[in-house]
Write a protein that holds these residues in place. Sequence first.
Motif, PDB file in Angstrom:
ATOM      1  N   VAL A   1       0.829  -1.211   0.000  1.00 24.77           N
ATOM      2  CA  VAL A   1       0.000   0.000   0.000  1.00 24.77           C
ATOM      3  C   VAL A   1       0.861   1.257   0.000  1.00 24.77           C
ATOM      4  CG1 VAL A   1      -1.745   1.295   1.293  1.00 24.77           C
ATOM      5  CG2 VAL A   1      -1.893  -1.201   1.160  1.00 24.77           C
TER       6      VAL A   1
ATOM      7  N   ILE B   1       2.201   2.586  -3.462  1.00 26.93           N
ATOM      8  CA  ILE B   1       1.237   2.713  -4.571  1.00 26.93           C
ATOM      9  C   ILE B   1       1.604   3.859  -5.524  1.00 26.93           C
ATOM     10  CG2 ILE B   1      -1.136   3.496  -5.063  1.00 26.93           C
ATOM     11  CD1 ILE B   1      -2.118   1.524  -2.965  1.00 26.93           C
ATOM     12  N   PRO B   2       2.019   5.037  -5.022  1.00 22.72           N
ATOM     13  CA  PRO B   2       2.423   6.108  -5.960  1.00 22.72           C
ATOM     14  C   PRO B   2       3.588   5.684  -6.857  1.00 22.72           C
ATOM     15  CG  PRO B   2       2.058   7.007  -3.777  1.00 22.72           C
ATOM     16  CD  PRO B   2       2.020   5.523  -3.635  1.00 22.72           C
TER      17      PRO B   2
ATOM     18  N   THR C   1       4.334   2.572  -7.685  1.00 22.28           N
ATOM     19  CA  THR C   1       3.796   1.557  -8.598  1.00 22.28           C
ATOM     20  C   THR C   1       3.076   2.214  -9.773  1.00 22.28           C
ATOM     21  OG1 THR C   1       3.493   0.009  -6.754  1.00 22.28           O
ATOM     22  CG2 THR C   1       2.266  -0.446  -8.762  1.00 22.28           C
ATOM     23  N   ARG C   2       2.270   3.238  -9.469  1.00 21.45           N
ATOM     24  CA  ARG C   2       1.564   3.953 -10.541  1.00 21.45           C
ATOM     25  C   ARG C   2       2.554   4.643 -11.479  1.00 21.45           C
ATOM     26  NH1 ARG C   2      -3.050   6.472  -6.688  1.00 21.45           N
ATOM     27  NH2 ARG C   2      -4.591   4.812  -6.883  1.00 21.45           N
TER      28      ARG C   2
ATOM     29  N   THR D   1      -0.720   2.003 -13.106  1.00 21.51           N
ATOM     30  CA  THR D   1      -1.882   1.536 -12.355  1.00 21.51           C
ATOM     31  C   THR D   1      -1.415   0.918 -11.044  1.00 21.51           C
ATOM     32  OG1 THR D   1      -3.815   0.058 -12.390  1.00 21.51           O
ATOM     33  CG2 THR D   1      -1.838  -0.709 -13.510  1.00 21.51           C
ATOM     34  N   SER D   2      -2.346   0.803 -10.095  1.00 24.46           N
ATOM     35  CA  SER D   2      -1.993   0.213  -8.798  1.00 24.46           C
ATOM     36  C   SER D   2      -2.650  -1.144  -8.588  1.00 24.46           C
ATOM     37  CB  SER D   2      -2.397   1.153  -7.656  1.00 24.46           C
ATOM     38  OG  SER D   2      -3.796   1.374  -7.682  1.00 24.46           O
ATOM     39  N   ILE D   3      -3.384  -1.637  -9.608  1.00 23.03           N
ATOM     40  CA  ILE D   3      -4.005  -2.960  -9.499  1.00 23.03           C
ATOM     41  C   ILE D   3      -3.601  -3.811 -10.690  1.00 23.03           C
ATOM     42  CG2 ILE D   3      -5.981  -2.149  -8.145  1.00 23.03           C
ATOM     43  CD1 ILE D   3      -7.623  -2.166 -10.732  1.00 23.03           C
TER      44      ILE D   3
ATOM     45  N   ALA E   1       1.166  -4.375 -11.746  1.00 24.15           N
ATOM     46  CA  ALA E   1       1.329  -3.511 -10.575  1.00 24.15           C
ATOM     47  C   ALA E   1       1.895  -4.279  -9.385  1.00 24.15           C
ATOM     48  CB  ALA E   1      -0.020  -2.886 -10.203  1.00 24.15           C
TER      49      ALA E   1
ATOM     50  N   PRO F   1       6.006  -3.956  -6.047  1.00 24.46           N
ATOM     51  CA  PRO F   1       6.298  -4.207  -4.638  1.00 24.46           C
ATOM     52  C   PRO F   1       6.949  -5.566  -4.379  1.00 24.46           C
ATOM     53  CG  PRO F   1       3.937  -4.326  -5.045  1.00 24.46           C
ATOM     54  CD  PRO F   1       4.560  -3.763  -6.274  1.00 24.46           C
TER      55      PRO F   1
ATOM     56  N   GLY G   1      -4.227  -7.679  -6.847  1.00 28.93           N
ATOM     57  CA  GLY G   1      -2.972  -7.927  -7.558  1.00 28.93           C
ATOM     58  C   GLY G   1      -3.048  -9.040  -8.597  1.00 28.93           C
TER      59      GLY G   1
END
Length: 217
Positions: free
Chosen positions: A73, A76-77, A79-80, A85-87, A91, A95, A169
């Motif tokens: 979590v 997330i920035p 990852t985007r 995208t974060s999903i 993505a 992480p 994910g």
Amino acid sequence: MSSQLIDLFIKSFLETLLMVGVSGLVGALVGVPLGILLHLTDRNGVLPALSLNRTLGIVVNAVRSTPFIILLVAIIPLTRFFVGTSIGTAAAIVPLTIAAAPFVARLVETALREVDRGLIEAAQAMGATTWQIVYKVLVPEAFPGIVAGLTITLVSLVGYSAMAGAVGGGGLGDLGIRYGYQRFLPEVMLLVVLILIVFVQLVQTLGDALVRRLSHR
């Protein structure tokens, strides 16, 4: 079980395979050199540099001590920024890679510490450069331990990838949560768990076999 559900299992397993494979590969490409650097710059290393070693150690320990679900979590920035995208599977790889790299680094550092100090001193006495010591002494001697460490990392990533399903994910974890938990299909959850167990056993067995083969050379 319907053909639609079978297709979902196949798709989810391939997503898990992709997440674990890519994050394991990139994590190793970052973590192995990082582990070597940690070993070289240690107090008793070939290139002692305590300030660098401590700084790297703090960063590695900070990432390793962060629970994966929180790391997932928190970045997330980032990852985007990388995948837009974060999903989804792509993505989740970000992480997973960030979690894998410091994990690999510490395991590689531990494997390198097991190398006989006398071999390093002999190489230094013959005028070997630092890179020659790394590639001709340290890495070859520690290679079985490094492979064992990478096997442990892949096994951990299987669990992490399932956890990534909790935040969309993809993969088997996502399938288990969406169908097994949210739609009250316990047989789906059970099958997901069984597939993950078999997958982990296979990875561990292959890794152990490779380590034994390398150790006998």
